[in-house]
Scaffold this motif. Structure first.
Motif, PDB file in Angstrom:
ATOM      1  N   THR A  71       0.983  -0.711  -0.029  1.00 60.24           N
ATOM      2  CA  THR A  71      -0.344   0.051   0.351  1.00 60.24           C
ATOM      3  C   THR A  71       0.791   0.872   0.218  1.00 60.24           C
ATOM      4  OG1 THR A  71      -0.194  -0.154   2.201  1.00 60.24           O
ATOM      5  CG2 THR A  71      -2.054  -1.272   0.904  1.00 60.24           C
ATOM      6  N   ASP A  72       1.743   1.141   0.003  1.00 57.79           N
ATOM      7  CA  ASP A  72       3.228   2.940  -0.023  1.00 57.79           C
ATOM      8  C   ASP A  72       4.331   2.344  -0.769  1.00 57.79           C
ATOM      9  OD1 ASP A  72       2.049   3.847   2.185  1.00 57.79           O
ATOM     10  OD2 ASP A  72       2.308   1.956   3.776  1.00 57.79           O
ATOM     11  N   THR A  73       4.291   1.179  -1.750  1.00 55.38           N
ATOM     12  CA  THR A  73       5.200   1.224  -2.759  1.00 55.38           C
ATOM     13  C   THR A  73       6.109   2.696  -3.260  1.00 55.38           C
ATOM     14  OG1 THR A  73       4.495  -1.381  -3.002  1.00 55.38           O
ATOM     15  CG2 THR A  73       6.311   0.554  -4.500  1.00 55.38           C
ATOM     16  N   PRO A  74       6.494   3.333  -2.902  1.00 57.42           N
ATOM     17  CA  PRO A  74       7.456   4.429  -3.059  1.00 57.42           C
ATOM     18  C   PRO A  74       7.950   4.302  -5.033  1.00 57.42           C
ATOM     19  CG  PRO A  74       8.548   3.889  -1.817  1.00 57.42           C
ATOM     20  CD  PRO A  74       7.972   2.604  -1.946  1.00 57.42           C
ATOM     21  N   ILE A  75       7.392   5.849  -5.448  1.00 53.74           N
ATOM     22  CA  ILE A  75       6.957   6.125  -6.783  1.00 53.74           C
ATOM     23  C   ILE A  75       8.828   7.149  -7.261  1.00 53.74           C
ATOM     24  CG2 ILE A  75       5.734   4.440  -7.653  1.00 53.74           C
ATOM     25  CD1 ILE A  75       4.035   7.431  -8.030  1.00 53.74           C
ATOM     26  N   VAL A  76       9.425   7.606  -8.303  1.00 59.53           N
ATOM     27  CA  VAL A  76       9.573   8.745  -8.064  1.00 59.53           C
ATOM     28  C   VAL A  76      10.068   8.951  -9.256  1.00 59.53           C
ATOM     29  CG1 VAL A  76      11.769   7.610  -7.987  1.00 59.53           C
ATOM     30  CG2 VAL A  76      11.966  10.099  -7.328  1.00 59.53           C
ATOM     31  N   VAL A  77      10.283   9.759 -10.213  1.00 59.36           N
ATOM     32  CA  VAL A  77      10.220  10.334 -11.964  1.00 59.36           C
ATOM     33  C   VAL A  77      11.629  10.774 -11.857  1.00 59.36           C
ATOM     34  CG1 VAL A  77       9.396  11.823 -13.969  1.00 59.36           C
ATOM     35  CG2 VAL A  77       7.382  11.147 -12.141  1.00 59.36           C
ATOM     36  N   ASP A  78      12.323   9.603 -12.625  1.00 57.02           N
ATOM     37  CA  ASP A  78      13.830  10.143 -12.712  1.00 57.02           C
ATOM     38  C   ASP A  78      13.613  11.391 -14.439  1.00 57.02           C
ATOM     39  OD1 ASP A  78      16.359  10.775 -14.301  1.00 57.02           O
ATOM     40  OD2 ASP A  78      17.000   8.645 -13.824  1.00 57.02           O
ATOM     41  N   GLN A  79      13.454  12.364 -14.207  1.00 57.91           N
ATOM     42  CA  GLN A  79      13.545  13.318 -15.787  1.00 57.91           C
ATOM     43  C   GLN A  79      14.370  13.185 -16.396  1.00 57.91           C
ATOM     44  OE1 GLN A  79      12.049  16.702 -12.717  1.00 57.91           O
ATOM     45  NE2 GLN A  79      10.359  17.271 -14.539  1.00 57.91           N
ATOM     46  N   THR A  80      15.166  13.181 -16.368  1.00 60.46           N
ATOM     47  CA  THR A  80      16.641  12.652 -16.792  1.00 60.46           C
ATOM     48  C   THR A  80      16.577  11.811 -18.032  1.00 60.46           C
ATOM     49  OG1 THR A  80      18.390  13.295 -15.571  1.00 60.46           O
ATOM     50  CG2 THR A  80      19.097  12.511 -17.461  1.00 60.46           C
ATOM     51  N   ARG A  81      15.771  10.781 -17.626  1.00 65.34           N
ATOM     52  CA  ARG A  81      15.437   9.653 -18.541  1.00 65.34           C
ATOM     53  C   ARG A  81      13.879   9.460 -18.819  1.00 65.34           C
ATOM     54  NH1 ARG A  81      19.460   8.851 -14.766  1.00 65.34           N
ATOM     55  NH2 ARG A  81      21.511   8.048 -14.968  1.00 65.34           N
ATOM     56  N   ASN A  82      13.193  10.247 -18.129  1.00 62.76           N
ATOM     57  CA  ASN A  82      12.048  10.168 -18.844  1.00 62.76           C
ATOM     58  C   ASN A  82      11.804   8.809 -18.022  1.00 62.76           C
ATOM     59  OD1 ASN A  82       9.827  11.363 -19.282  1.00 62.76           O
ATOM     60  ND2 ASN A  82       9.507  11.107 -21.121  1.00 62.76           N
ATOM     61  N   LEU A  83      12.302   8.529 -17.176  1.00 64.49           N
ATOM     62  CA  LEU A  83      11.381   7.106 -16.642  1.00 64.49           C
ATOM     63  C   LEU A  83      10.255   7.264 -15.637  1.00 64.49           C
ATOM     64  CD1 LEU A  83      14.505   5.160 -16.733  1.00 64.49           C
ATOM     65  CD2 LEU A  83      12.238   4.745 -18.757  1.00 64.49           C
ATOM     66  N   LEU A  84       9.100   6.948 -14.579  1.00 67.21           N
ATOM     67  CA  LEU A  84       9.247   6.293 -13.731  1.00 67.21           C
ATOM     68  C   LEU A  84       9.463   5.363 -12.704  1.00 67.21           C
ATOM     69  CD1 LEU A  84       6.402   7.406 -11.225  1.00 67.21           C
ATOM     70  CD2 LEU A  84       4.948   5.800 -12.426  1.00 67.21           C
ATOM     71  N   ILE A  85      10.380   5.234 -11.656  1.00 66.48           N
ATOM     72  CA  ILE A  85      10.844   4.370 -10.928  1.00 66.48           C
ATOM     73  C   ILE A  85      10.091   4.173  -9.940  1.00 66.48           C
ATOM     74  CG2 ILE A  85      13.193   3.457 -10.104  1.00 66.48           C
ATOM     75  CD1 ILE A  85      13.410   4.569 -13.124  1.00 66.48           C
ATOM     76  N   VAL A  86       9.082   1.561  -9.879  1.00 65.28           N
ATOM     77  CA  VAL A  86       9.080   1.690  -8.579  1.00 65.28           C
ATOM     78  C   VAL A  86       9.737   1.072  -8.065  1.00 65.28           C
ATOM     79  CG1 VAL A  86       7.072   0.147  -8.250  1.00 65.28           C
ATOM     80  CG2 VAL A  86       7.326   1.912 -10.622  1.00 65.28           C
ATOM     81  N   SER A  87       9.408   0.705  -6.499  1.00 67.73           N
ATOM     82  CA  SER A  87      10.965   0.578  -5.928  1.00 67.73           C
ATOM     83  C   SER A  87      10.892  -0.687  -5.627  1.00 67.73           C
ATOM     84  CB  SER A  87      10.030   1.739  -4.139  1.00 67.73           C
ATOM     85  OG  SER A  87       9.238   0.443  -3.627  1.00 67.73           O
ATOM     86  N   PRO A  88      11.433  -1.383  -5.010  1.00 72.14           N
ATOM     87  CA  PRO A  88      11.257  -3.021  -4.868  1.00 72.14           C
ATOM     88  C   PRO A  88      10.386  -3.420  -4.360  1.00 72.14           C
ATOM     89  CG  PRO A  88      13.773  -1.836  -3.751  1.00 72.14           C
ATOM     90  CD  PRO A  88      12.128  -0.962  -4.251  1.00 72.14           C
ATOM     91  N   ILE A  89       9.506  -4.590  -5.290  1.00 72.90           N
ATOM     92  CA  ILE A  89       8.555  -4.825  -4.759  1.00 72.90           C
ATOM     93  C   ILE A  89       8.674  -6.407  -5.909  1.00 72.90           C
ATOM     94  CG2 ILE A  89       7.030  -3.047  -5.250  1.00 72.90           C
ATOM     95  CD1 ILE A  89       6.273  -4.141  -7.878  1.00 72.90           C
ATOM     96  N   HIS A  90       7.831  -7.232  -4.534  1.00 71.20           N
ATOM     97  CA  HIS A  90       7.528  -8.312  -5.449  1.00 71.20           C
ATOM     98  C   HIS A  90       9.094  -9.348  -5.256  1.00 71.20           C
ATOM     99  CE1 HIS A  90       3.466  -8.084  -5.683  1.00 71.20           C
ATOM    100  NE2 HIS A  90       3.341  -7.334  -6.472  1.00 71.20           N
ATOM    101  N   GLY A  91       9.648  -9.833  -4.478  1.00 72.98           N
ATOM    102  CA  GLY A  91      10.781 -10.296  -4.455  1.00 72.98           C
ATOM    103  C   GLY A  91      12.291  -9.667  -4.661  1.00 72.98           C
ATOM    104  N   HIS A  92      12.334  -8.582  -4.572  1.00 71.62           N
ATOM    105  CA  HIS A  92      13.743  -7.136  -4.841  1.00 71.62           C
ATOM    106  C   HIS A  92      13.790  -7.145  -6.328  1.00 71.62           C
ATOM    107  CE1 HIS A  92      15.730 -10.697  -1.535  1.00 71.62           C
ATOM    108  NE2 HIS A  92      14.333 -10.112  -0.951  1.00 71.62           N
ATOM    109  N   LYS A  93      12.914  -6.921  -6.993  1.00 77.28           N
ATOM    110  CA  LYS A  93      12.415  -6.500  -8.277  1.00 77.28           C
ATOM    111  C   LYS A  93      12.231  -4.209  -7.794  1.00 77.28           C
ATOM    112  CE  LYS A  93       9.175  -8.686 -10.314  1.00 77.28           C
ATOM    113  NZ  LYS A  93       7.903  -9.226 -11.325  1.00 77.28           N
ATOM    114  N   PHE A  94      13.149  -4.141  -9.310  1.00 75.35           N
ATOM    115  CA  PHE A  94      13.424  -2.429  -9.266  1.00 75.35           C
ATOM    116  C   PHE A  94      12.122  -3.384 -10.519  1.00 75.35           C
ATOM    117  CE2 PHE A  94      16.214  -0.298  -6.264  1.00 75.35           C
ATOM    118  CZ  PHE A  94      15.169   0.608  -6.717  1.00 75.35           C
ATOM    119  N   GLY A  95      11.728  -2.059 -11.054  1.00 69.82           N
ATOM    120  CA  GLY A  95      10.846  -1.328 -12.071  1.00 69.82           C
ATOM    121  C   GLY A  95      10.922   0.012 -11.926  1.00 69.82           C
ATOM    122  N   TYR A  96      10.264   0.287 -13.731  1.00 70.93           N
ATOM    123  CA  TYR A  96       9.352   1.318 -14.186  1.00 70.93           C
ATOM    124  C   TYR A  96       8.506   1.403 -15.224  1.00 70.93           C
ATOM    125  CZ  TYR A  96      13.292   0.254 -18.337  1.00 70.93           C
ATOM    126  OH  TYR A  96      13.890   0.547 -19.197  1.00 70.93           O
TER     127      TYR A  96
END
Length: 238
Positions: A71-96
């Motif tokens: 319910t509190d998964t952090p997200i952040v925008v990398d404007q340099t690469r134009n990506l919306l980053i999602v924090s580690p979820i579901h077994g240590h994954k990063f994604g965007y």
């Protein structure tokens, strides 16, 4: 506010009504406009805030939530690469999500960064410390160093450097962040034992430092506000 928007839009747009039970959000300025990205149970949603009239706020989808995080998964925008980053979820994954293709709406894919692509001197410790419960994760973007910074409870801070150009899901270099004057590192982990980190971990560009709130109910004597100067800290006074 969203409630005001609904007053003038009684017929809720399909799937936008998930926002009235939203999870995490991230605010950013894009092309002079205030934009909020928000997670929910099903999708990532983008809301452009009209400066004077909430009736003209614009909603769109960034992509499928891929099953979601906590319910509190952090997200952040990398404007340099134009990506919306999602924090580690579901077994240590990063994604965007690639915001350049966000006009695809719900079909815009979530791109997973596999553990095998997370390398560097701090990678093994970082992956070992990642938690499926991402309420223990603080995540921000450091514009000066052009990298992500993640705070993992009971472990510390990590710089995460992504590729400068596509493909963005390979060669994520991770190194642990040490504080000014630490020998060899400042033990900050006890400050948030038993407390969540999401939403309480911020960066001050002006002070070139990371600030977080512990709100520690277990050990209140430790202190509630922490100010972390990374080892390559730049003195704002010159």
């Amino acid at each position: 506010s969203l409630s005001n928007w609904y007053k003038d839009h009684p017929q809720k747009i399909t799937d936008i009504d998930i926002l009235d039970n939203s999870r995490s959000s991230y605010a950013v300025v894009e092309n002079g406009e205030d934009v909020i990205y928000c997670t929910s149970g099903n999708y990532l949603v983008r809301r452009v805030i009209h400066p004077t009239d909430y009736k003209q706020d614009q909603f769109s989808w960034v992509g499928d939530w891929n099953g979601g995080g906590s319910t509190d998964t952090p997200i952040v925008v990398d404007q340099t690469r134009n990506l919306l980053i999602v924090s580690p979820i579901h077994g240590h994954k990063f994604g965007y999500y690639n915001l350049a293709t966000a006009n695809l709406g719900k079909s815009n894919p979530y791109v997973d960064v596999p553990n095998s692509s997370i390398v560097g001197p701090g990678a093994a410790e970082f992956l070992a410390a990642c938690s499926v419960d991402s309420t223990t994760v603080g995540l921000l973007y450091d514009a000066r160093r052009q990298c992500l910074v993640a705070y993992l409870r009971d472990s510390g801070l990590y710089e995460i450097h992504m590729p400068k150009a596509a493909p963005f899901n390979v060669n994520w270099v991770v190194k642990k962040v040490y504080s000014v004057g630490s020998q060899p590192e400042f033990n900050m982990t006890q400050s948030v034992t038993g407390a969540v980190v999401c939403g309480r971990f911020k960066r001050s560009e002006k002070l070139d430092a990371y600030i977080f709130l512990s709100d520690n109910e277990v050990e209140p004597s430790i202190g509630d506000v922490w100010f972390f100067k990374p080892r390559d800290w730049r003195n704002p006074l010159g």
